[in-house]
Design an enzyme around this catalytic site. Structure first.
Site, PDB file in Angstrom:
ATOM      1  N   CYS A  29      10.620   8.982  -5.875  1.00  0.00           N
ATOM      2  CA  CYS A  29       9.856   9.008  -4.644  1.00  0.00           C
ATOM      3  C   CYS A  29      10.639   9.931  -3.695  1.00  0.00           C
ATOM      4  CB  CYS A  29       9.318   7.811  -4.136  1.00  0.00           C
ATOM      5  SG  CYS A  29      10.483   6.779  -3.524  1.00  0.00           S
ATOM      6  N   CYS A  70      15.180  -0.432  -7.366  1.00  0.00           N
ATOM      7  CA  CYS A  70      14.230  -0.578  -6.183  1.00  0.00           C
ATOM      8  C   CYS A  70      13.323  -1.661  -6.414  1.00  0.00           C
ATOM      9  CB  CYS A  70      13.629   0.699  -5.960  1.00  0.00           C
ATOM     10  SG  CYS A  70      12.419   0.709  -4.520  1.00  0.00           S
ATOM     11  N   GLY A 107      -0.122  -2.410  -7.299  1.00  0.00           N
ATOM     12  CA  GLY A 107      -0.880  -2.021  -8.196  1.00  0.00           C
ATOM     13  C   GLY A 107      -0.186  -1.648  -9.579  1.00  0.00           C
ATOM     14  N   VAL A 157      -4.344   5.536  -5.437  1.00  0.00           N
ATOM     15  CA  VAL A 157      -5.573   4.918  -6.017  1.00  0.00           C
ATOM     16  C   VAL A 157      -5.219   3.641  -6.596  1.00  0.00           C
ATOM     17  CG1 VAL A 157      -5.241   5.715  -8.420  1.00  0.00           C
ATOM     18  CG2 VAL A 157      -7.443   5.067  -7.696  1.00  0.00           C
ATOM     19  N   MET A 172       0.743  -1.280   0.040  1.00  0.00           N
ATOM     20  CA  MET A 172      -0.018   0.145  -0.017  1.00  0.00           C
ATOM     21  C   MET A 172       0.856   1.219   0.161  1.00  0.00           C
ATOM     22  SD  MET A 172      -3.052  -0.798   2.562  1.00  0.00           S
ATOM     23  CE  MET A 172      -3.984   0.476   2.043  1.00  0.00           C
ATOM     24  N   SER A 173       0.495   2.163  -0.715  1.00  0.00           N
ATOM     25  CA  SER A 173       1.022   3.501  -0.910  1.00  0.00           C
ATOM     26  C   SER A 173       0.327   4.618  -0.548  1.00  0.00           C
ATOM     27  CB  SER A 173       1.901   3.679  -2.264  1.00  0.00           C
ATOM     28  OG  SER A 173       0.719   3.725  -3.388  1.00  0.00           O
ATOM     29  N   GLY A 174      -1.095   4.348  -0.273  1.00  0.00           N
ATOM     30  CA  GLY A 174      -1.787   5.564  -0.207  1.00  0.00           C
ATOM     31  C   GLY A 174      -2.748   6.133  -1.565  1.00  0.00           C
TER      32      GLY A 174
END
Length: 341
Positions: free
Chosen positions: A185, A89, A113, A11, A7-9
């Protein structure tokens, strides 16, 4: 089956969790890397996990990320090459240490995702581009191996970005539109040059800007400030436009030339990696992408000694950049990649 959702926050990971919680027992996992806004991102992910009704685990990998990704990123620039930190990464962190941690927590698979597709049978797993060609992320997965591919789910690979927005909104989750994550990021709003200089100020020396014949036209601010094909920001004047055609670390020189000097028919790569574990046939042409934004061009593959390869293109390619990954496709299937020399 138990699935750990990365999870990254955003959509995409939210849609991933929504889709898979209907089929499997799911839990959320969030990485601490080197995000400048980590606390805010962590809070957002915690709120999403609560709204989704799933457990969330925070995995701290920021030291390992610094060693395996940031050190590579910095060293590559100071060698006069242009890195791709997302490729490294994915291999070392996201589908390396993070995947191992998720499996150690009792999960059977890890889901993300990503816009890509995986097909596995009893013999091997194959990686394909995502159906949404504008969002396809397969390029960044070109260094994964069979063990990693066999442990991953990409539930969004056959979907489009717009359909994903609509799906999460139908599920009652709003506010994602216009909030695309950035490619690098750990930079956030910082310039690459500022980041590099903060990590290694000793290697930021200036030097000459020269033509291929050796004529000095100006002074550069450090090789890390330039990349192949660059025209703007050189601080030189000439009768015709000049572009960076080479970064010479031996003489600490930025070499400039005309646009036609940027075109090459062939590219040689090192540290070749084939997802199947062995090389494909060298008797056919493949689509090769020489950077993420490159849509690909047909090229003849030749296998060389010392885990190297050469691609001879049907059409000349502009601004072939050392340090970037040349990624090989057979149709929509990703076969492997090598680092451009």
């Amino acid at each position: 089956m138990k699935v750990g959702i990365a999870m990254s926050g955003g959509v995409d990971s939210t849609a991933c969790a929504l889709l898979l919680r209907e089929k499997y027992e799911v839990e959320g996992f969030f990485m601490r890397l080197a995000q400048p806004a980590y606390d805010d991102q962590k809070k957002g992910v915690e709120e999403l996990a609560s709204a989704l009704g799933i457990n969330l685990h925070i995995i701290d990998l920021h030291h390992q990320f610094s060693q395996k990704v940031l050190d590579y990123f910095t060293a590559t620039y100071f060698r006069g090459h242009t890195p791709n930190p997302c490729v490294i990464c994915n291999r070392e962190i996201k589908f390396g240490l993070f995947l191992e941690t998720i499996l150690d927590h009792g999960m059977d698979r890890m889901a993300t995702g990503h816009y890509a597709r995986i097909e596995c049978n009893e013999n091997r797993c194959r990686l394909f581009a995502g159906d949404d060609c504008e969002k396809d992320q397969s390029y960044f997965l070109s260094r994964l191996d069979q063990r990693q591919l066999n442990s991953i789910l990409f539930p969004l690979g056959s979907m489009t970005k717009e359909s994903i927005y609509r799906y999460v909104e139908q599920q009652g989750f709003h506010g994602f539109r216009g909030k695309e994550s950035q490619d690098v990021c750990f930079l956030e709003n910082n310039r690459i040059t500022d980041f590099l200089e903060s990590r290694n100020p000793a290697q930021t020396g200036s030097g000459p800007i020269v033509t291929g014949s050796g004529e000095e036209l100006g002074v550069h601010r450090g090789l890390h400030c330039y990349t192949i094909g660059q025209r703007r920001g050189l601080g030189i004047s000439s009768d015709s436009p000049l572009y960076v055609i080479r970064l010479d670390t031996a003489t600490n020189s930025v070499v400039v030339g005309k646009n036609d000097e940027l075109f090459k028919t062939s590219v040689t790569v090192k540290e070749v990696h084939w997802l199947a574990g062995s090389a494909p046939s060298a008797n056919k042409k493949y689509k090769v992408r020489i950077r993420y934004s490159h849509r690909g061009s047909l090229a003849q593959l030749s296998l060389l000694d010392n885990n190297r390869a050469r691609f001879v293109f049907d059409q000349q390619q502009r601004a072939v950049t050392p340090g970037q990954f040349a990624v090989v496709y057979d149709g929509s299937e990703l076969l492997g990649s090598g680092i451009i020399e």
